[in-house]
Design a protein around this motif. Structure first.
Motif, PDB file in Angstrom:
ATOM      1  N   PHE A 147     -17.175  -1.956  -6.509  1.00 54.26           N
ATOM      2  CA  PHE A 147     -15.958  -2.727  -6.275  1.00 54.26           C
ATOM      3  C   PHE A 147     -14.857  -1.849  -5.692  1.00 54.26           C
ATOM      4  CE2 PHE A 147     -17.563  -5.848  -9.512  1.00 54.26           C
ATOM      5  CZ  PHE A 147     -17.672  -6.908  -8.623  1.00 54.26           C
ATOM      6  N   ARG A 148     -14.720  -0.648  -6.238  1.00 54.40           N
ATOM      7  CA  ARG A 148     -13.673   0.242  -5.723  1.00 54.40           C
ATOM      8  C   ARG A 148     -13.982   0.692  -4.292  1.00 54.40           C
ATOM      9  NH1 ARG A 148     -12.389   3.294 -11.331  1.00 54.40           N
ATOM     10  NH2 ARG A 148     -10.999   1.690 -12.109  1.00 54.40           N
ATOM     11  N   LYS A 149     -15.259   0.936  -4.018  1.00 53.00           N
ATOM     12  CA  LYS A 149     -15.650   1.347  -2.668  1.00 53.00           C
ATOM     13  C   LYS A 149     -15.420   0.206  -1.689  1.00 53.00           C
ATOM     14  CE  LYS A 149     -19.514   3.272  -0.088  1.00 53.00           C
ATOM     15  NZ  LYS A 149     -20.930   3.656  -0.129  1.00 53.00           N
ATOM     16  N   GLN A 150     -15.707  -0.997  -2.126  1.00 40.91           N
ATOM     17  CA  GLN A 150     -15.506  -2.168  -1.280  1.00 40.91           C
ATOM     18  C   GLN A 150     -14.024  -2.371  -0.980  1.00 40.91           C
ATOM     19  OE1 GLN A 150     -17.008  -5.756  -3.001  1.00 40.91           O
ATOM     20  NE2 GLN A 150     -17.351  -6.709  -1.012  1.00 40.91           N
ATOM     21  N   GLN A 151     -13.184  -2.059  -1.976  1.00 41.24           N
ATOM     22  CA  GLN A 151     -11.738  -2.196  -1.760  1.00 41.24           C
ATOM     23  C   GLN A 151     -11.250  -1.200  -0.726  1.00 41.24           C
ATOM     24  OE1 GLN A 151     -10.251  -1.568  -5.672  1.00 41.24           O
ATOM     25  NE2 GLN A 151     -10.315  -3.729  -6.231  1.00 41.24           N
ATOM     26  N   ALA A 159      -7.979  -2.319   6.839  1.00 41.24           N
ATOM     27  CA  ALA A 159      -6.577  -2.118   6.478  1.00 41.24           C
ATOM     28  C   ALA A 159      -5.625  -2.593   7.564  1.00 41.24           C
ATOM     29  CB  ALA A 159      -6.324  -0.641   6.196  1.00 41.24           C
ATOM     30  N   ASN A 160      -6.070  -2.620   8.815  1.00 39.84           N
ATOM     31  CA  ASN A 160      -5.152  -2.945   9.900  1.00 39.84           C
ATOM     32  C   ASN A 160      -5.042  -4.445  10.168  1.00 39.84           C
ATOM     33  OD1 ASN A 160      -7.679  -3.268  10.895  1.00 39.84           O
ATOM     34  ND2 ASN A 160      -7.442  -1.937  12.659  1.00 39.84           N
ATOM     35  N   SER A 161      -6.022  -5.233   9.703  1.00 34.14           N
ATOM     36  CA  SER A 161      -5.938  -6.673   9.934  1.00 34.14           C
ATOM     37  C   SER A 161      -5.114  -7.324   8.825  1.00 34.14           C
ATOM     38  CB  SER A 161      -7.332  -7.290   9.984  1.00 34.14           C
ATOM     39  OG  SER A 161      -7.944  -7.184   8.720  1.00 34.14           O
ATOM     40  N   ALA A 162      -4.426  -8.390   9.178  1.00 34.31           N
ATOM     41  CA  ALA A 162      -3.605  -9.099   8.191  1.00 34.31           C
ATOM     42  C   ALA A 162      -4.533  -9.927   7.310  1.00 34.31           C
ATOM     43  CB  ALA A 162      -2.607  -9.989   8.899  1.00 34.31           C
ATOM     44  N   PRO A 163      -4.601  -9.588   5.998  1.00 33.94           N
ATOM     45  CA  PRO A 163      -5.525 -10.323   5.116  1.00 33.94           C
ATOM     46  C   PRO A 163      -5.015 -11.724   4.839  1.00 33.94           C
ATOM     47  CG  PRO A 163      -4.288  -8.703   3.858  1.00 33.94           C
ATOM     48  CD  PRO A 163      -3.918  -8.514   5.290  1.00 33.94           C
TER      49      PRO A 163
END
Length: 106
Positions: free
Chosen positions: A28-32, A37-41
């Protein structure tokens, strides 16, 4: 007989369960961290990240709780053994006093 009952009680998580939980937390932490990071979630992605963080936190709490439960079980087990030994000693003293007729049976 008490010792057999205490030995049959399993406390906490097994090693396999701990390893699975730790692997899930790491995944889970690796997936996070691997999330873009650059796309607007969008809203769903935010919820997923939030749930993943909470699940990792709960996993950590569960592992800490498991450790504390195992320690508590060990303390209670040792306390029970101590009480058993003390009762044997008290019984031996009472028998000795009865044999010497210092203590009378009523």
């Amino acid at each position: 007989m008490n010792d057999k009952v205490l030995e049959e009680i399993t406390v906490g998580l097994s090693e396999a369960e701990k390893n699975d939980l730790e692997n899930m937390i790491k995944a889970f932490r690796k997936q996070q961290t691997s999330a873009p990071a650059n796309s607007a979630p969008d809203e769903e992605h935010k919820r997923f990240v939030s749930m993943s963080e909470k699940l990792a936190q709960f996993g950590d709490i569960l592992l800490k709780f498991d450790t504390k439960i195992k320690l508590l079980h060990k303390i209670l087990s040792l306390s029970d053994k101590k009480n058993h030994i003390m009762n044997q000693r008290i019984d031996a003293i009472i028998e000795m006093l009865k044999e010497q007729k210092i203590l009378s049976e009523k």
